[in-house]
Design an enzyme around this catalytic site. Structure first.
Site, PDB file in Angstrom:
ATOM      1  N   ARG A   1      41.550  -8.254  32.597  1.00 48.70           N
ATOM      2  CA  ARG A   1      41.871  -8.984  31.365  1.00 48.70           C
ATOM      3  C   ARG A   1      42.693  -8.095  30.447  1.00 48.70           C
ATOM      4  NH1 ARG A   1      36.010  -8.996  28.029  1.00 48.70           N
ATOM      5  NH2 ARG A   1      35.686  -6.753  28.204  1.00 48.70           N
TER       6      ARG A   1
ATOM      7  N   CYS B   1      51.123  -8.266  26.681  1.00 54.71           N
ATOM      8  CA  CYS B   1      51.772  -7.547  25.589  1.00 54.71           C
ATOM      9  C   CYS B   1      51.861  -8.445  24.360  1.00 54.71           C
ATOM     10  CB  CYS B   1      53.170  -7.137  26.069  1.00 54.71           C
ATOM     11  SG  CYS B   1      54.191  -6.380  24.801  1.00 54.71           S
TER      12      CYS B   1
ATOM     13  N   GLU C   1      37.725  -9.518  21.216  1.00 57.24           N
ATOM     14  CA  GLU C   1      37.803  -8.055  21.149  1.00 57.24           C
ATOM     15  C   GLU C   1      39.227  -7.541  21.305  1.00 57.24           C
ATOM     16  OE1 GLU C   1      35.029  -6.620  24.082  1.00 57.24           O
ATOM     17  OE2 GLU C   1      33.299  -6.987  22.816  1.00 57.24           O
TER      18      GLU C   1
ATOM     19  N   GLU D   1      28.102 -10.609  19.663  1.00 56.51           N
ATOM     20  CA  GLU D   1      27.481 -10.201  20.923  1.00 56.51           C
ATOM     21  C   GLU D   1      26.456  -9.125  20.598  1.00 56.51           C
ATOM     22  OE1 GLU D   1      30.440  -9.020  23.777  1.00 56.51           O
ATOM     23  OE2 GLU D   1      31.680 -10.802  23.440  1.00 56.51           O
TER      24      GLU D   1
ATOM     25  N   TRP E   1      28.790  -0.495  30.982  1.00 53.36           N
ATOM     26  CA  TRP E   1      30.101   0.132  30.812  1.00 53.36           C
ATOM     27  C   TRP E   1      30.067   1.538  30.243  1.00 53.36           C
ATOM     28  CZ3 TRP E   1      30.375   0.986  25.626  1.00 53.36           C
ATOM     29  CH2 TRP E   1      29.682   0.115  24.789  1.00 53.36           C
TER      30      TRP E   1
ATOM     31  N   GLN F   1      28.591  -7.906  36.447  1.00 47.82           N
ATOM     32  CA  GLN F   1      27.348  -8.275  37.139  1.00 47.82           C
ATOM     33  C   GLN F   1      26.184  -7.359  36.796  1.00 47.82           C
ATOM     34  OE1 GLN F   1      27.434  -6.904  41.614  1.00 47.82           O
ATOM     35  NE2 GLN F   1      29.429  -7.753  41.132  1.00 47.82           N
TER      36      GLN F   1
ATOM     37  N   HIS G   1      25.681  -6.226  33.769  1.00 47.32           N
ATOM     38  CA  HIS G   1      25.405  -6.385  32.343  1.00 47.32           C
ATOM     39  C   HIS G   1      24.238  -7.361  32.193  1.00 47.32           C
ATOM     40  CE1 HIS G   1      25.854  -6.808  28.111  1.00 47.32           C
ATOM     41  NE2 HIS G   1      26.941  -6.066  28.075  1.00 47.32           N
TER      42      HIS G   1
END
Lengths: 649, 649, 649
Positions: free
Chosen positions: B103, B107, B142, B314, B322, B363, B365
């Protein structure tokens, strides 16, 4: 067991060959590997071959009574290939073609590289395939060395897309199984699939995993094409490859099925100094002996990759030149490594190399002789062990009571998704292997498809990709089983196992993993119970035991740490070595195996009726031999690099 | 305060939606964010829209009484966009286009990316803008995640040159203000200006700074274009964005002015483990609770970015996937984070995510449920806090007595010119914020243009770009002021302040900075005076006090370390925490604020009449509540993850 | 000795020049270097020159009685050059052209860059070559700064191939001497030779070495072309270059032969903080003084590079801006550095810079004045030392009794083939130099071709490339000789020396190196004998002593560690400092030199009859001056940054 040596006639004046060959034989060597980097000498221009020099070299060796293993030279293509066909060049992860001027700069997916490789292989096989002195062929050399399994070339991408189409059939199936609905990654066709590198965020794990599967398959294909040519044109010769240590970029078990025998290149000091999961203090401790389990681990792996047949193609005979630091082995260590390979069932040990070359990239790599042609320390030890080996019976290796399952797919999964920055698949496998070894147990390192009949104890370190077939074999066996954390956690499509980990192993283990966590160094967690006490680190799971599952030890917060259901133990964390020792000891006892807590640096290994003991040091230790044993080698007390052998039955 | 959840109907069989919605409501959730990664499902081919699934999803949620926030899906463009228009791809600092397959690979300067984004935003807004269940819109997701604010594409460079032309008018002016006479850098026209990367030496700092300003403006433009569409087609709904923690690549204060409300994505454990300026020992200490100031810092920032309106879009509800290491939060911590957001004035807390997804990048998370759909530990805590929140009065948040000025331009300046390798703008801000918090003070984190009326204490950590307007507001206020080192040191053109630092703040502070130095770790400098004693490190200034400026403390070499002129204090170094505590305590006392030295891990925060206390641990601590307080939540002694609340007035 | 300053008239309003010049003279400065970054001001458009401003600047300085050194501006080309001729851009090791916008972004192999450079140099030389105030020319500025000696451009590769053809004659000879039979690297023609970067494995060491030789030659060529123009058009002026510290990317001895004088840019704090081989604890200890041998090492090197004539072109006068950390020098240190340069024979010391510039890349680099034009601490010290220097007799420097051979080829060899990850050529040289200095000895650092007549002691640290000519000179000398490990180990073709190391030095040393090893930190080896006791680390050799060679000390395993044959000592390892001190002390004693074990931080240096002592600190130490010495400066006890001078004869 034969001894051998790696020799490069093209690097020396031909006037020296005869004397070299004579001295090889005099030193007790029997096997000589040659030619694996001599493509440019054999085919100096495309399609033009020069055999006279190699005819003479093979002939000279043969006359001295030596046997020859010929290496196909595809690891070091000649300049004309890359100049005329730049599309053969591999491409790195940054999109840059790799330059010529060293070796392995070519792409396994390049049609021209493959066809040019088969041309030279076929030409060699036609020329020497029936030569009486030629006893074997080595395909290529150390596939994947210098991080070259994966090439990001346009041709590789095109073949990857085809590979995916074969695997998934249609793009809808791929989208479904990859879970491409996530982050709008769905593809309209295979041509939209790109490389799993150079993205802002990580690639889909299954994208990365399939890329690694594909890259592995490309190497397997390349090797199989060579092996087919060699088998056709050189019948009766052994086709082998020389694998590397702690290297998992392609599926070695699968390649083993295409070979007659597996060999590996054993550089215990280089591996000890450069392996990331070996803590710095351990690297120091074993800097001159090599970690006491490093050579054994690979012997026990490649013996099984070779389906019983294995050898050491390159044996470190002095300091290497490629690790961060490169010390000299302690006195006697080259001899000890040789005998250790014998104890693990090797058919031969071939030293690298006959004589140190004073020029080019490996000029600082030692050999049996220094560059001035005087016998080096390792050469003297080789001569000694050649004599000693004559007194040792060449017995058949028996299957080990312990089987450790090593699985390349699980390795790729763990590397793709470490979760904790210090996670290491080989590290987990090596830790559990070490525990068995410290207890004096012999181990076979096998693939996930291996039959488990007759094993007393089966170890499954971090077997993420454990599947239903393995679960069924475990169910049907009578072995004690130790399942390491993370096992059974992923499906073949790199999804979390249905019904939570350990997925297909859940009925055996009698538990579910509710959540997992990785722990920064320093976040150790204490655990205790069932006579066990110690600490976990790096990885921990929150496990729910089913009825009938016994919790042997619990973490300090009361959650299960080590569980047991019948003959199956489950480890819900990465355990420190002393805990692993205790768990393996308990399982071994339940399996009826006798164990011993060996002194530091001492290891045992049995070949047929002969029981060996090896001591890496430091200090002197007593070997656990029975009082009236028939002694074959060494003494009851061993110093550094000491070796003892006695008849066990 | 409402609770909510992030939900991805497209990732689950639609047969499950109704039950999911029912259970959300039953768990006490009210708000559901959806659709922010579903571009490929909404517009599977360019210009062709599929709404049926989303109609059903929104309808299903609405029927369960849930409110919906729709995310525009521009953070994850579909494959057809990048395949058909490769010019939309962002380019990294090495000049390589970023690949599709994750993702944010696009630009912000690409005309086609912008127009395609506005097309899908408009289509969504037309479809759902008036839906009664739709209460808000999240623009994108984000912004800047995975280091994607800056794109080095040809189009970005062209727009940068235009941006410079608008800013400077003509090239002579740019040459003059940039100081391009240095190193013969003068340009003959804007077309000679290149990227500030890939040069042998560093770029001109103003070149680098203007590039960052431009990149920030590009993000602001993109967001504003979306917000304009949403406001026009979906009147009355809240337009918001979900910002990230410790992220400063674009000007958040400026974007806040284009939004109705600010939200952020709160992952305290991930931030604690991965934030460079948090020392390793602190990362370990707070590994399972998160650093006790991390969530609060961002609540206090984003409340002001949202001009009073903020939420947590969130909320970490279990381990993330991460950070370098990803532990499980301590029991009760998810509940405590939720109540902490409430205490800081959040309008809602939305957990990430309803259910762990067994495939794709996230997966590992966690969510409120595990991938097998059983309630996870965080889910149970969410259900508990939903009930507790009913008993807590939803009072209005009052302005805090303390204002800390956080300025993105100063952040960019410090990053461009660290001087010392360990310098960190957010680190400086977080340190001063922490001192106020350890004293029990509530803080607003405001922009450099914010009015300062009514503040008792103003903190200016490393406010390099402090300008005359701010100096004037400080002059006119009655607040105690603490000016951190480096403040006022640079002009808007990234020059050393006229008349030496602190430039426009010099009259207030009554001093000049004659020289500065950065200090290698270990080069601590002792300081003492005015009841203060401790050590400075990392950064120190040689300061000349003017007449009337009182030197509170001096370095061991006698030069001024902490100075005071009336209600203004100046810190001539980076001070250790205990010194910062003492300085802030003194200033707070002078401001008439009451403070308390809180035990380690304990923090306070007031919302209206309700006073909260939060304890991250370890051990048990007493909360500083008055004897007869009306108790709303918890007890007088708190253990790890403990929360107490009582009526303060 | 003159004092001087670096000045940039183009950066300041011309209205300030006259006052600046007046104050320079008043401060006691005599020399001003200007113009080395002003290409864009002198030639704003290709072929169009603007001299008015520079005429005025030179005139203004001349009127104030100042002498001018003009720098050619080729380190910072103007924008029009790179815009119109992009082929002038250097290319980095990843194949990316370096961008304009800083400096040194050009390729020494570019024909257009060379011709444009000669055009501006010639134009300057015609304009100012005969100006009475112009006393010297500096070619370019800090050749190689920002890692710019090597450019991987197509033009560089083409010229490299030509260079090889000149060196080797035909490709067969190159193949033979490079040993290209290894790994099938043989080339069919020079056009097949590529860059030694971007290969999967390391390049052939001789390939890498020849590339570095070529790159060095390109810089030498560029410099020589400039020097030729300057000599022709500006007769009688000194042509010099300003070299950098610990920089060895081109052959400085060779360039020195093309110059009239060598100068260097002395930033002791920056070098101390940023030099990899200086251990962190040492960096801290000397953070405010600079390591006590850093400036001296370079003075002693560049005095010999300049064949007796040297100066300091840029003298650190306060904190720099480019090291990882940038502290302020301790009080008095700028003065001490100035006097130290004098003691080592400098003709001038020129401070960098007159005034801190408030903008552009070096805005945080201090000068004699701050950006607000007030005298900075370093400025005050310069003014003081200007007065002190008047009292010191400007005596001629005598040849030092000790010569240390520093060889750039050996440096390149060691960098190409470290063997141990922490190996450092300059580190080895600096260690042996430091031992001599701690004993109070004066040292000349000379090239490998330097005559050795009259030397009492010759030091050969890691002189890998020692050749037969040097061996002969050593044989013919009467000096005591200390040969460091690795010396004589390589031929000019980067092969292991014939007959094993130390190759041509073997007859002198009376030994053969049978094998070598690099040692991971922590693998120290004890050694003892001949009154010596201590530890070796990092590197060790297994040495075989010939008859008549005395083993002074042995490692703990009994092998020789320090050997002596007549007046030649050989060190078979990297020794810790105390051992080096003892070995050098012994050799110095045998050479009839008197030595003293100096207290930490104290160093001596003699210029003619004047003996200097410098103390870096900490604490106070007594200087070893005879009782009745004639005192010129300072006192018998020195504190930090203290300097003493007395008449020695």
């Amino acid at each position: 067991m034969k001894l051998g040596v790696c020799y490069y006639p093209e690097q020396w004046d031909s006037a020296r060959w005869r004397d070299d060959a004579r001295r090889m034989a005099a030193m007790g060597l029997k096997l000589v590997r040659i030619a694996e980097f001599a493509w440019a000498r054999m085919e100096p221009r495309e399609g033009e071959f020069e055999w006279a020099w190699l005819d003479e070299a093979v002939g000279t060796l043969a006359e001295a009574g030596l046997e020859v293993v010929l290496g196909t030279p595809t690891a070091a293509p000649p300049r004309w290939l890359t100049e005329r066909y730049p599309e053969v060049l591999a491409v790195d992860a940054q999109g840059r073609p790799r330059g010529a001027g060293s070796r392995r700069h070519v792409c396994f997916s390049s049609d021209k590289y493959v066809s040019a490789s088969l041309t030279i292989v076929e030409a060699m096989a036609r020329r020497y395939g029936q030569h009486p002195a030629v006893v074997g062929w080595q395909t290529d050399n150390e596939y994947g060395c210098h991080d070259t399994v994966q090439s990001y070339s346009p041709r590789a991408l095109a073949r990857f897309r085809n590979w995916l189409e074969v695997r998934y059939g249609d793009i809808a199936t791929l989208n479904e199984r990859w879970g491409n609905v996530f982050w709008s990654m769905s593809c309209d066709g295979f041509e939209q699939i790109g490389l799993p590198v150079g993205l802002p965020a990580q690639a889909n794990p299954i994208h990365a995993l399939d890329w690694r599967r594909f890259a592995s398959d490309e190497v397997l294909r390349f090797n199989r094409l060579q092996a087919d040519v060699l088998r056709a044109l050189s019948p009766g010769r052994t086709v082998l490859h020389n694998f590397m240590g702690f290297f998992g970029e392609f599926d070695h078990h699968a390649m083993g099925r295409d070979l007659d025998m597996a060999t590996w290149d054993s550089y215990p000091l280089g591996h000890t100094d450069s392996t990331a999961f070996i803590p710095p203090a351990e690297r120091l401790r074993w800097a001159r002996s090599g970690h006491p389990d490093i050579a054994a681990f690979h012997h026990d792996l490649y013996r099984n990759v070779g389906r019983g047949r294995f050898g050491v193609m390159e044996q470190q005979a002095g300091p290497v030149n490629w690790a961060p630091w490169n010390p000299v082995p302690q006195p006697g260590q080259v001899r000890a490594w040789t005998l250790e390979a014998f104890a693990h069932g090797a058919e031969f040990v071939s030293y690298f190399r006959w004589r140190q070359l004073p020029y080019a990239q490996e000029q600082m790599h030692s050999g049996l002789h220094d560059s001035d042609d005087r016998v080096a320390a390792g050469g003297a030890e080789a001569a000694r062990v050649a004599i000693e080996l004559r007194e040792l019976p060449d017995e058949a290796t028996r299957p080990a009571p312990v089987a450790l399952v090593l699985d390349y797919t699980s390795h790729w999964m763990l590397e793709t998704q470490r979760h904790g920055a210090d996670a290491s698949y080989f590290g987990e496998a090596f830790a559990l292997y070490g525990a068995a070894r410290r207890l004096g147990l012999d181990v076979d390192i096998v693939g996930p498809d291996a039959p488990l009949d007759g094993r007393a104890l089966v170890l499954l370190p971090a077997l993420l990709a454990a599947d239903a077939a393995l679960a069924q074999r475990l169910e049907q066996s009578t072995a004690q089983v130790i399942i390491g954390a993370r096992s059974g956690s992923k499906t073949a499509d790199f999804r979390i196992a249905d019904g939570l980990p350990p997925g297909p192993l859940a009925p055996l283990a009698g538990l579910r993993v509710r959540s997992v966590e990785s722990l920064r160094p320093g976040m150790d967690v204490a655990l205790e119970g069932g006579g066990l006490q110690g600490r976990a680190s790096a990885w921990r799971e929150q496990v729910e035991a089913e009825a009938g599952t016994h919790v042997l030890a619990r973490f300090e917060d009361g959650t299960p740490a080590i569980l047991r259901r019948g003959r199956v133990r489950y480890l819900a964390a990465t355990l420190e070595p002393t805990l692993l020792d205790a768990v393996v000891e308990g399982a071994a006892k339940d399996a009826g195996l006798s164990t011993a807590r060996l002194p530091e640096g001492l290891r045992l290994r049995r070949r047929g009726r002969v029981q060996f003991a090896f001591h890496s040091g430091p200090g002197r230790v007593a070997v656990p031999a029975p009082a009236g044993a028939t002694w074959l080698l060494g003494e009851r007390e061993l110093g550094p690099a000491g070796v003892a052998a006695w008849l066990a039955d």
